[in-house]
Design a protein around this motif. Sequence first.
Motif, PDB file in Angstrom:
ATOM      1  N   GLY A  99       0.799  -1.216   0.000  1.00 33.89           N
ATOM      2  CA  GLY A  99       0.000   0.000   0.000  1.00 33.89           C
ATOM      3  C   GLY A  99       0.830   1.263   0.000  1.00 33.89           C
ATOM      4  N   ALA A 100       2.010   1.210   0.589  1.00 34.53           N
ATOM      5  CA  ALA A 100       2.874   2.384   0.644  1.00 34.53           C
ATOM      6  C   ALA A 100       3.607   2.623  -0.673  1.00 34.53           C
ATOM      7  CB  ALA A 100       3.884   2.231   1.785  1.00 34.53           C
ATOM      8  N   LEU A 101       4.290   1.599  -1.166  1.00 40.04           N
ATOM      9  CA  LEU A 101       5.140   1.790  -2.341  1.00 40.04           C
ATOM     10  C   LEU A 101       4.355   1.952  -3.639  1.00 40.04           C
ATOM     11  CD1 LEU A 101       8.444  -0.280  -2.226  1.00 40.04           C
ATOM     12  CD2 LEU A 101       8.080   2.161  -2.036  1.00 40.04           C
ATOM     13  N   LYS A 102       3.144   1.399  -3.711  1.00 42.90           N
ATOM     14  CA  LYS A 102       2.383   1.557  -4.962  1.00 42.90           C
ATOM     15  C   LYS A 102       2.104   3.028  -5.236  1.00 42.90           C
ATOM     16  CE  LYS A 102      -1.799   2.481  -3.023  1.00 42.90           C
ATOM     17  NZ  LYS A 102      -2.786   3.526  -3.369  1.00 42.90           N
TER      18      LYS A 102
ATOM     19  N   LEU B  94      -0.266  -6.122  -6.497  1.00 49.27           N
ATOM     20  CA  LEU B  94      -0.507  -5.865  -7.923  1.00 49.27           C
ATOM     21  C   LEU B  94      -1.825  -5.136  -8.150  1.00 49.27           C
ATOM     22  CD1 LEU B  94       0.265  -6.227 -10.887  1.00 49.27           C
ATOM     23  CD2 LEU B  94      -0.810  -8.500 -10.800  1.00 49.27           C
ATOM     24  N   GLY B  95      -2.879  -5.549  -7.457  1.00 51.95           N
ATOM     25  CA  GLY B  95      -4.182  -4.930  -7.680  1.00 51.95           C
ATOM     26  C   GLY B  95      -4.175  -3.447  -7.388  1.00 51.95           C
ATOM     27  N   ASP B  96      -3.656  -3.070  -6.231  1.00 49.82           N
ATOM     28  CA  ASP B  96      -3.625  -1.661  -5.849  1.00 49.82           C
ATOM     29  C   ASP B  96      -2.666  -0.867  -6.730  1.00 49.82           C
ATOM     30  OD1 ASP B  96      -4.558   0.431  -4.359  1.00 49.82           O
ATOM     31  OD2 ASP B  96      -3.704  -0.225  -2.462  1.00 49.82           O
ATOM     32  N   LEU B  97      -1.573  -1.498  -7.136  1.00 51.08           N
ATOM     33  CA  LEU B  97      -0.610  -0.827  -8.010  1.00 51.08           C
ATOM     34  C   LEU B  97      -1.229  -0.498  -9.358  1.00 51.08           C
ATOM     35  CD1 LEU B  97       2.215   0.135  -8.821  1.00 51.08           C
ATOM     36  CD2 LEU B  97       2.794  -2.256  -9.326  1.00 51.08           C
ATOM     37  N   VAL B  98      -1.915  -1.454  -9.960  1.00 48.45           N
ATOM     38  CA  VAL B  98      -2.528  -1.210 -11.271  1.00 48.45           C
ATOM     39  C   VAL B  98      -3.557  -0.088 -11.184  1.00 48.45           C
ATOM     40  CG1 VAL B  98      -4.019  -2.215 -13.037  1.00 48.45           C
ATOM     41  CG2 VAL B  98      -2.093  -3.526 -12.157  1.00 48.45           C
ATOM     42  N   LEU B  99      -4.401  -0.129 -10.151  1.00 49.99           N
ATOM     43  CA  LEU B  99      -5.425   0.907 -10.013  1.00 49.99           C
ATOM     44  C   LEU B  99      -4.795   2.286  -9.861  1.00 49.99           C
ATOM     45  CD1 LEU B  99      -8.521   1.510  -9.502  1.00 49.99           C
ATOM     46  CD2 LEU B  99      -7.879   1.578  -7.085  1.00 49.99           C
ATOM     47  N   THR B 100      -3.837   2.411  -8.963  1.00 49.32           N
ATOM     48  CA  THR B 100      -3.282   3.719  -8.648  1.00 49.32           C
ATOM     49  C   THR B 100      -2.395   4.252  -9.769  1.00 49.32           C
ATOM     50  OG1 THR B 100      -3.243   2.948  -6.352  1.00 49.32           O
ATOM     51  CG2 THR B 100      -2.175   5.021  -6.800  1.00 49.32           C
TER      52      THR B 100
END
Length: 353
Positions: A205-208, A259-265
């Motif tokens: 959650g932080a690095l994304k 991966l999920g949060d990274l793609v969204l953000t």
Amino acid sequence: MNSQPRPRVSVLGAGSWGTALAVLATTRADTLLWARNPELARTISRDHANPRYLPDTALPAALQATADFQQAINHACSAEDDNALIILGVPVVGLSGLCSALAQALSQTPPRGKLSIVWTCKGFQPDTGQLPQQIAMQAFKALPELGLGVLSGPSFAREVAQGLPVALTVATAHDWTARATITALHGTNARIYTSTDIVGVEVGGALKNVMAIACGISDGLALGTNARAALITRGLAEMQRLGLALGGQAPTFAGLTGLGDLVLTATGDLSRNRQVGIAIAQGKKLDDILAGGLTAEGVRCARAALTLGRQHSVSLPITEAVCKVLFDGMAPMQAVSGLLARDAGPESPSVYL
């Protein structure tokens, strides 16, 4: 036959995400939202709106808000079963103060049953590099009976408040905290998964957010979708490397909070971190961007992430490039050129399943 009492949920923090989670919880639980600003609390209760943080979004009539902190705590603590839940809907910079106030209130008003507390912020404490779970555990160390956890995943507050589908993960070491979160949030417009990997969930959650700034810079420079895909993939590798070094588990980074949060953000138009990157690429100064009201957790935690990487001998080239652009005055194209000029090497899988 007696019906089961509805769960009791208190959401502390009436920003966009806190309000959105309160909306979600209202359909399944007796929910009270705490707002620091009394006028905002009155507006939410009276007009069923939060014009400051969720403009043009109607809130359910059943959702009530208060500016009385003790009232919000008492609301959750009065539950007589194990379905008492307090959600901390504040950013990382506000977590320590809120946890300290909450710990003091709970020491004076103990819950009737088991109480769970979950936080939702994503990032590192800028000055200490602490993860949210380290902040929370330190604040609640005198209250070991509490169930603690983090609620995270790919989610834009506006979509959740509008009743659109979302999938989230609650990471906790306490079974009753997972159950309380599921009971309060799962099954309406949300699917709640469980995990025990609090560190992995929080590092993702932080690095994304930092990677989303990098993708925004790339998009702002019109470098194309190939470049964006490369940044997402290699950004995921950085997330996992640091997560493993800090004690996280590799499979977590293939899931919703990695991966999920990274793609969204990194791709969503509602992403504030991506918008900061786009503005930087357009030649705007960071101070001017932040002064204009566009805040993003990636800006706050980028330096802390880079420091942690150096402390643990973890290579974070994208994070380092973002820091150089944000804080050292490096031109965005120069940072891109620096990434491309790095020595060639084998691609190790970014996620080990």
